[in-house]
Design a protein around this motif. Structure first.
Motif, short mmCIF file in Angstrom:
data_model
loop_
_atom_site.label_atom_id
_atom_site.label_comp_id
_atom_site.label_asym_id
_atom_site.label_seq_id
_atom_site.Cartn_x
_atom_site.Cartn_y
_atom_site.Cartn_z
N GLY A 251 -4.79 16.45 9.64
CA GLY A 251 -5.64 15.26 9.61
C GLY A 251 -6.90 15.51 8.78
N PRO B 293 0.82 -1.23 0.00
CA PRO B 293 0.00 0.00 0.00
C PRO B 293 0.84 1.27 0.00
N ASN B 294 1.99 1.22 0.65
CA ASN B 294 2.83 2.41 0.66
C ASN B 294 3.45 2.68 -0.70
N TRP C 121 -6.32 12.84 -5.02
CA TRP C 121 -5.43 11.82 -4.49
C TRP C 121 -3.97 12.25 -4.51
N TYR D 210 0.81 7.30 -6.33
CA TYR D 210 -0.20 8.33 -6.56
C TYR D 210 0.29 9.73 -6.22
N ILE E 219 -6.16 16.09 5.02
CA ILE E 219 -5.95 14.88 4.23
C ILE E 219 -7.28 14.19 3.97
N TYR E 220 -8.11 14.14 5.00
CA TYR E 220 -9.43 13.54 4.87
C TYR E 220 -10.21 14.22 3.75
N ILE F 255 4.13 14.51 5.77
CA ILE F 255 4.04 14.45 7.24
C ILE F 255 4.73 13.20 7.78
N THR F 256 4.71 12.12 6.98
CA THR F 256 5.43 10.93 7.43
C THR F 256 6.92 11.21 7.54
N ILE G 203 -8.58 13.49 0.18
CA ILE G 203 -8.73 12.13 -0.34
C ILE G 203 -10.18 11.71 -0.45
N LEU G 204 -10.91 11.78 0.65
CA LEU G 204 -12.24 11.19 0.67
C LEU G 204 -13.32 12.14 0.16
N ALA H 163 -4.38 1.83 -2.30
CA ALA H 163 -4.06 0.49 -2.78
C ALA H 163 -5.34 -0.28 -3.10
N ALA I 275 0.47 13.27 2.77
CA ALA I 275 0.66 12.15 3.71
C ALA I 275 2.14 11.79 3.79
N ALA J 211 1.74 2.11 -3.40
CA ALA J 211 0.61 2.79 -4.03
C ALA J 211 0.58 4.26 -3.63
N LEU J 212 0.88 4.51 -2.35
CA LEU J 212 0.88 5.89 -1.85
C LEU J 212 1.91 6.73 -2.60
N THR K 260 -0.93 14.76 13.63
CA THR K 260 -1.76 14.20 12.57
C THR K 260 -3.15 13.79 13.04
N PHE L 136 -11.05 5.13 6.22
CA PHE L 136 -10.47 5.17 4.87
C PHE L 136 -10.62 3.86 4.11
#
Ligand SMILES: Nc1ncnc2c1ncn2[C@@H]1O[C@H](COP(=O)(O)OP(=O)(O)OP(=O)(O)O)[C@@H](O)[C@H]1O
Ligand SMILES: [Mg+2]
Lengths: 337, 258, 260
Positions: free
Chosen positions: B215, B24-25, B228, B31, B218-219, B238-239, B222-223, C115, B235, B27-28, B198, C201
């Protein structure tokens, strides 16, 4: 039952870069106690684990009564082992610890109880201990449980890795006697590891002195004590003055050993070498008194019976004579030092 | 031989982590560089996040709140940690530890909701004050426990001994408590800083119009906004900031935690 | 007042503050009025309402099944590895395990969202469960290896007594690993049961867990009777009590273990 003879033949073992055993050849005679004696890190535990089948040697073989046992896994060897730090199962009671080996062998019910009770009687733990947790026992009691756990399966070979370390003098003496008594009555071949020479002499039929992964000398306690093969054995097994050969009275170069008790205080004839010196230190050891005497800036240690010491009226700073027989001086042809 | 059984035993864990966390990371990252609209790879999203004052302000605002949360929780919990570690004994110590660890087991969301009801009743509505109270309230245990853990290493009775030697309260704080507290302050502060930076729940629930921190940002991206690229880039930024602060904080105190 | 008494008073004051909102929530859930702050008498109406609240039932079932499956799965996988790793330090495995714990949850949640979207998986029970499992694996592994019991010598002892692999696992390793397993199960269950951000999410339309349901209602209180403030307080009280009883059971278990 004569007991199983255990024989190691040219056994080598290394842990990565550390070589723990460098070609050990040794026979532990059936039904006897063989002591492995040596300083910390010399490979005693490693050799014991190879005997138990917990480690495989890199090279060399292990024979039980002449049968090659090198690749027989521990669980099929029928050896009883007391580990250096006991390795009692902390989540089980005293009874369950001892019963474990029997349960594995399918022993159940009354038979199980009878045998556990017998062996716990043998090591001197009564009924009141059966349900105690092993973590709540004293050191000596834990040692007894470990011994009982190893004995209950009626092993062919008993392996004891410093079973009495960390115990106080009295308890140690008592358990030492018990180990000897039990071993005598059951006549189990026993390999007993220790780095304490007094313990070794007290318990061993045969003593194997180890150093840096070798066995340096094997013999009865008396043989090894009286005829140490080299300076290392002489100084490690029993206490000895290491002296210049000519000073000791010999006509050669090199170093020799002279046991503390072989140096005589104020001798009347009957000796071959005599020196004068000054008493620099006095240590009471009970039955014996240990003296340090300065002879021409060399210090000599001697061990004198307490009565003798009192009779002579020696005190710090006294001028005394010390002497010995040449036959008590141990010289060595070559050998490692 | 042993090594092979080890590999077999560890394999499921490694594979599961690779599939559920590391893939998944990827994918992060993908994108964050891929512009779906134009169908090209680009660094624009990162440039946007770093240079666009809107994002920058949100990041700085979140950071300010996080730092304020750290300072407030530190000031509030240090005396508590001192009391538990140095003065409480036996049953009282166990009781206090249970009291202060239990909130760990209750969800953030529920505690924030409970607080919201209470604040509502006493007349504090959503806004900056409610947001800060919520942050401090939720993060107190996270600051307290590391502080306690480091102060608990102070040998027992040392305070009494110091007093018999003529040390005053000030000496005791300056020479015993503060030096011992340092690693705990560090661990607690990083923990609270990273988590509050976060945070999503508290700002959304208690912050009202003042609750737009990273926080919720980002919400939203994305959502709600389907953006994206920027969401992913933010994301990652901040990581990276979080990891950097951990590395900086622990270079000196390696091996202290875990 | 001595400094000790001052510190003590302060400590209990903070403890009190910490529990005030929770106590207030519990009390409010018995208030007849749908609004907080206006006491209109004692009632259990909100709890009765919960019995008819089919959304809450669905959410509860979802939360429970996901938490049970995710914690069992992750503890099993982590246990398999932890038992073999034991005393040894496997830097490579540690290096893989710690990032999921350190990474900000929002970022990890975004990664999972992207993902799953990329793969075109329908989001719902499975995606949420897998998302929880990702970090539960890490927490389970860390919990299981922190209490690194040294089994090697005990295993050796059992072997000289004639025990085979299966026996050693059943009678020695498993009983000794039990406290660690219970701790890992409790922690991962609660992490999953109360998780909100990652769930938010990775969930799809129409699928919700208890925290999601509470969130939706908390943001728009009063939109229906089920979402009235004190109905919500009743629901939150029950969830809190569930978490607390697990915590209490867990603490009791650990204290009993420690005493034995
Ligand atoms: N598992 C291991 N890994 C690496 N080296 C080891 C291991 N076990 C033992 N060694 C090394 O092998 C050598 C022999 O160790 P062993 O445990 O056999 O000594 P020992 O004679 O029993 O010592 P002690 O009296 O201290 O118990 C030592 O140098 C030790 O450091
Ligand atoms: Mg040893």
């Amino acid at each position: 039952m004569a007991g199983v003879e255990v024989r190691f033949e040219d056994v080598w073992k290394s842990y990565g870069a550390v070589i723990a055993l460098r070609g050990v050849t040794l026979t532990a005679p059936g039904g006897r106690i063989t002591v492995l004696l040596g300083p910390s890190g010399c490979g005693k535990t490693t050799l014991l684990k190879i005997a138990a089948g917990l480690l495989e040697p890199d090279r060399g073989r292990v024979y039980f009564n002449g049968v090659d046992y090198t690749r027989v896994p521990a669980e099929r060897r029928d050896v009883g082992m007391v580990f250096q730090d006991l390795a009692l199962f902390p989540h089980m009671s005293v009874f369950e610890n001892v019963a474990f080996g029997l349960r594995v062998r399918g022993v159940r019910g009354l038979e199980l109880e009878r045998r556990v009770r017998e062996v716990l009687d043998l090591v001197g733990l009564d009924r009141s201990f059966y349900n105690r947790r092993v973590t709540e026992l004293s050191g000596g009691q834990q040692q007894r449980v470990a011994l009982a756990r190893a004995l209950v399966i009626e092993p062919k070979v008993l392996l004891l890795d410093e079973p009495l370390a960390h115990l106080d003098y009295k308890v140690k003496q008592k358990l030492l006697e018990e180990v000897r008594r039990i071993q005598r009555s059951l006549r189990i071949t026993t390999i007993y590891v220790t780095h304490d020479q007094l313990e070794a002499m007290a318990v061993g039929d045969v003593i194997a002195v180890m150093r840096d992964g070798y066995v340096v000398q094997v013999g009865t306690p008396r043989e090894v004590y009286e005829n140490p093969r080299d300076l290392y054995v002489a100084s490690f097994f029993g206490d000895a003055n290491i002296l210049d050969s000519r000073f000791a009275g010999l006509n050669s170069d090199g170093l020799v050993a002279l046991r503390f008790e072989d140096v005589i205080l104020n001798p009347n004839g009957d000796v071959d070498v005599v020196y004068e010196g000054v008493v620099e230190d006095i240590v009471f050891q009970g039955a014996f008194v240990s003296l340090e005497v300065n002879v021409n800036n060399r210090s000599l240690r001697l061990l004198v019976p307490r009565r003798e010491f009192v009779r002579q009226g020696v005190s710090l700073g006294s001028r005394v004579r010390v002497g010995w027989k040449l036959s008590d001086v141990r010289g060595f042809n070559s050998g490692r030092t | 031989m042993v090594e092979r059984s080890l590999v077999i035993a560890v394999a499921p864990l490694v594979v599961a982590l690779l599939l559920l966390f590391y893939a998944p990371n990827i994918a992060l990252v993908y994108y964050s560089f891929y512009d779906r609209v134009r169908g090209v790879f680009t660094v624009d999203f990162y440039l946007d996040v770093i240079t666009n004052t809107v994002y920058l302000n949100v990041i700085l605002y979140s950071l300010t709140i996080a730092v304020a949360t750290v300072l407030a929780t530190l000031a509030l919990t240090l005396p508590v940690a001192v009391y538990i570690a140095l003065y409480s004994r036996g049953f009282e110590r166990i009781l206090l530890l249970v009291i202060f660890t239990t909130p760990f087991w209750i969800d953030f969301l529920l505690r924030a909701w409970a607080l919201k009801s209470l604040l509502y009743m006493v007349g504090v509505r959503e806004g900056f004050l409610a947001l800060m109270v919520g942050m401090v309230y939720d993060y107190i245990p996270f600051m307290l426990l590391p502080l306690y853990a480091s102060l608990a290493r102070i040998p027992p009775h040392i305070v009494d001994v110091a007093r018999t030697l003529g040390a005053g309260a000030l000496d005791i704080w300056a020479r015993i408590i503060i030096p011992y507290a340092v690693p705990g302050v560090l661990v607690g502060s990083t923990l609270v800083l990273l988590m509050s930076f976060t945070e999503l729940v508290i700002p959304s629930l208690l912050g009202g119009v003042r609750g737009f921190t990273v926080g919720p940002l980002i919400y939203t991206l994305i959502l709600a906004g389907d953006d994206w690229g920027r969401g992913a880039a933010l994301a990652i930024v901040i990581t990276v900031l979080s990891v950097l602060s951990i590395v900086l904080a622990y270079r000196r105190f390696k091996g202290w935690l875990l | 007042m001595s400094s000790k008494q001052l510190l003590r008073a302060y400590t209990y004051a903070i403890a009190l503050l910490l529990y005030t909102p929770i106590a207030f929530m519990v009390v409010s859930s018995f208030n007849s009025s749908p609004y907080v702050g206006v006491w209109e008498g004692f009632t259990t109406y909100w709890y009765q309402l919960l019995l008819r609240d089919s959304e809450a039932h669905i959410a509860l079932v979802n939360s429970l099944t996901i938490a049970i499956v995710s914690s069992t799965l992750s503890v099993s996988i982590a246990l398999l590895a932890a038992l073999q790793v034991r005393g040894r330090r496997l830097t490579a495995v540690d290096a893989l395990v710690y990032p999921p714990i350190v990474m900000p949850e929002v970022a990890e949640a975004v990664a999972l969202f992207l993902a799953f979207t990329y793969l075109g998986v329908e989001k719902g029970w499975l995606t949420v469960m897998l998302g929880h499992t990702a970090f539960n694996l890490a927490f389970a592994y860390v919990t299981l290896t922190v209490s690194r019991v040294r089994f090697e010598e005990l295993e050796d002892a059992a072997r000289t007594l004639g025990a085979g692999r299966l026996r050693i696992f059943k009678d020695i390793i498993l009983p000794l690993a039990m406290p660690g397993i219970v701790a890992a199960l409790a922690i991962t269950f609660l992490l999953s049961f109360t998780n909100f951000i990652k769930t938010l999410f990775t969930t799809g339309p129409g699928f919700y867990t208890l925290p999601i349901l509470i969130w939706n209602r908390a943001r728009r209180p009063g939109i229906s009777e089920f979402a009235s403030q004190n109905a919500l307080n009743a629901l939150a009280t029950l969830v809190t009590l569930t978490a607390l009883s697990i915590a209490v059971a867990y603490t009791a278990y650990m204290l009993r273990k420690a005493r034995r």
